[in-house]
Design a protein around this motif. Sequence first.
Motif, PDB file in Angstrom:
ATOM      1  N   GLY A  98     -12.530   9.695  -7.889  1.00 49.31           N
ATOM      2  CA  GLY A  98     -12.043  10.897  -7.220  1.00 49.31           C
ATOM      3  C   GLY A  98     -11.118  10.551  -6.067  1.00 49.31           C
ATOM      4  O   GLY A  98     -10.408   9.543  -6.096  1.00 49.31           O
ATOM      5  N   PHE A  99     -11.136  11.375  -5.025  1.00 51.67           N
ATOM      6  CA  PHE A  99     -10.205  11.213  -3.913  1.00 51.67           C
ATOM      7  C   PHE A  99     -10.794  10.361  -2.787  1.00 51.67           C
ATOM      8  O   PHE A  99     -10.559  10.618  -1.609  1.00 51.67           O
ATOM      9  N   ASP A 100     -11.553   9.347  -3.157  1.00 47.55           N
ATOM     10  CA  ASP A 100     -12.141   8.421  -2.202  1.00 47.55           C
ATOM     11  C   ASP A 100     -11.255   7.184  -2.110  1.00 47.55           C
ATOM     12  O   ASP A 100     -11.224   6.371  -3.031  1.00 47.55           O
ATOM     13  N   ASP A 101     -10.533   7.041  -1.006  1.00 46.84           N
ATOM     14  CA  ASP A 101      -9.642   5.893  -0.857  1.00 46.84           C
ATOM     15  C   ASP A 101     -10.210   4.846   0.099  1.00 46.84           C
ATOM     16  O   ASP A 101      -9.463   4.043   0.673  1.00 46.84           O
ATOM     17  N   SER A 102     -11.523   4.819   0.249  1.00 48.42           N
ATOM     18  CA  SER A 102     -12.146   3.826   1.117  1.00 48.42           C
ATOM     19  C   SER A 102     -12.235   2.476   0.408  1.00 48.42           C
ATOM     20  O   SER A 102     -12.186   2.394  -0.825  1.00 48.42           O
ATOM     21  N   GLY A 144     -15.579  -4.016  -4.269  1.00 49.15           N
ATOM     22  CA  GLY A 144     -14.180  -4.182  -4.642  1.00 49.15           C
ATOM     23  C   GLY A 144     -13.609  -5.497  -4.147  1.00 49.15           C
ATOM     24  O   GLY A 144     -12.884  -6.196  -4.868  1.00 49.15           O
ATOM     25  N   ALA A 145     -13.934  -5.850  -2.910  1.00 46.82           N
ATOM     26  CA  ALA A 145     -13.451  -7.111  -2.350  1.00 46.82           C
ATOM     27  C   ALA A 145     -14.004  -8.301  -3.124  1.00 46.82           C
ATOM     28  O   ALA A 145     -13.283  -9.271  -3.406  1.00 46.82           O
ATOM     29  N   GLU A 146     -15.279  -8.232  -3.488  1.00 46.46           N
ATOM     30  CA  GLU A 146     -15.897  -9.319  -4.251  1.00 46.46           C
ATOM     31  C   GLU A 146     -15.241  -9.466  -5.621  1.00 46.46           C
ATOM     32  O   GLU A 146     -14.995 -10.584  -6.098  1.00 46.46           O
ATOM     33  N   GLU A 147     -14.973  -8.335  -6.271  1.00 49.66           N
ATOM     34  CA  GLU A 147     -14.327  -8.372  -7.589  1.00 49.66           C
ATOM     35  C   GLU A 147     -12.959  -9.041  -7.508  1.00 49.66           C
ATOM     36  O   GLU A 147     -12.606  -9.900  -8.335  1.00 49.66           O
ATOM     37  N   ARG A 176      -7.171  -9.170   5.187  1.00 50.30           N
ATOM     38  CA  ARG A 176      -7.025  -7.713   5.226  1.00 50.30           C
ATOM     39  C   ARG A 176      -7.485  -7.125   3.902  1.00 50.30           C
ATOM     40  O   ARG A 176      -7.387  -7.782   2.861  1.00 50.30           O
ATOM     41  N   HIS A 177      -7.958  -5.882   3.942  1.00 46.80           N
ATOM     42  CA  HIS A 177      -8.492  -5.196   2.773  1.00 46.80           C
ATOM     43  C   HIS A 177      -8.067  -3.738   2.867  1.00 46.80           C
ATOM     44  O   HIS A 177      -8.308  -3.086   3.882  1.00 46.80           O
ATOM     45  N   TRP A 178      -7.409  -3.224   1.831  1.00 48.25           N
ATOM     46  CA  TRP A 178      -6.947  -1.840   1.865  1.00 48.25           C
ATOM     47  C   TRP A 178      -7.007  -1.229   0.468  1.00 48.25           C
ATOM     48  O   TRP A 178      -7.283  -1.909  -0.519  1.00 48.25           O
ATOM     49  N   ALA A 179      -6.751   0.070   0.403  1.00 49.25           N
ATOM     50  CA  ALA A 179      -6.835   0.774  -0.888  1.00 49.25           C
ATOM     51  C   ALA A 179      -5.864   1.942  -0.903  1.00 49.25           C
ATOM     52  O   ALA A 179      -5.467   2.466   0.143  1.00 49.25           O
ATOM     53  N   GLY A 180      -5.497   2.362  -2.097  1.00 47.70           N
ATOM     54  CA  GLY A 180      -4.657   3.539  -2.290  1.00 47.70           C
ATOM     55  C   GLY A 180      -5.073   4.248  -3.567  1.00 47.70           C
ATOM     56  O   GLY A 180      -5.768   3.669  -4.420  1.00 47.70           O
TER      57      GLY A 180
END
Length: 385
Positions: free
Chosen positions: A295-299, A304-307, A326-330
């Motif tokens: 959904g609209f969760d961009d956290s 995710g970092a481990e993967e 650094r760690h980010w998402a979109g």
Amino acid sequence: MSARKPDQRSECERVVILGGGIVGLCLARRLAGLGVSVILVERHRVGAGASGAAAGILPAPMWRRSAYQRACGASYDGYSAFLDELQAETGVAIESIESGMLYLAETDDDAADLAGTFARADVATCPGRWYDARELAREFAGLSPALRGGLFLERTARVHPPDLLAALRRSASARGVDLREGFDDVRLERVSDGAEKGVDVLLERSGDVERLAGPRVTGPSVTRYSVVVCAGAWTTELLERAGLPLEAPIVPVRGQMLALRCAEPPPCMLDIGGVYLIPRPDGTLWVGATVEEVGFDDSTTATGAEELLDRARAALPSLQPTDVLRHWAGLRPKVLRRGGPILAEGDVWVVAGHYRSGILLGPRDADLIAGRLVGRDVGEFSVFG
């Protein structure tokens, strides 16, 4: 949405664009260069969505058989001239590198698939080379010895999205685009006042609402704007709230990315199981992206970092968790149909659903839609004063 016939063209003088990613910025810039009055609306800030979070890969086109593949190929062919034009106009240095991409095989089956893919590729437009396991170990230091081979495509390139967005913003502003950011809500509203019908744009901030009169069927006294929605993953929600159906849903797909410290970066970009490893001139290594329908969760998440780190270490075993900087998402906009993004004309125009190809296709699609809005062919990646 009610659609125009294919041969109909709008000769607009004013346009409101909803969405300040690369697609919206490219369209605003092009239209302003054609003498159109443009308001570009971004609910948060320009470049804050998928465009700002992207890796910026420009894939070399392996085939040009379908309409979508031909569009990607044409976009790739024109991209260098587009960047030259943009840098000359704005003075913004845009990091762009054609280092090539090495697609890595982890198993013998992967190796057979990649070798077969290369055998079917159009080597005239997509030159490359296949490396077996021994050649790979000899030519690329630092790679895992467990890898079974690799396909190197030499023309695959990359552009740095933050630089590109900065240049597009400067160009759009210099050409007179009215950039509006930071709203509590942006919405469309269907209106009907007697014989007059249309769609307006409502901008809400701190309890105040500004109405931009959109397209009208009748009523010459009303200021008219053509409205173009370039809102990425939010496009379907924006249209459906106004009762405007879309030909296919666009859904958000979260992509997380990492920046790592890398003492010995590879000489080219790597792809291992669909995850990119991108060496940058500043000595960092970008890794991404995850593919998550949440959904609209961009956290960002620890999982995710481990993967991503696991995938990166499958290619470069020397990488460590302490290398993460650094760690980010979109949220990438995926259209639920075949054939690429939606380019639709109607009561409201739509340019959205680019998923992973927004950086590549954005400039070309902007030119195509700009031409349809002004009623003439303006070419692709053309220079306008």
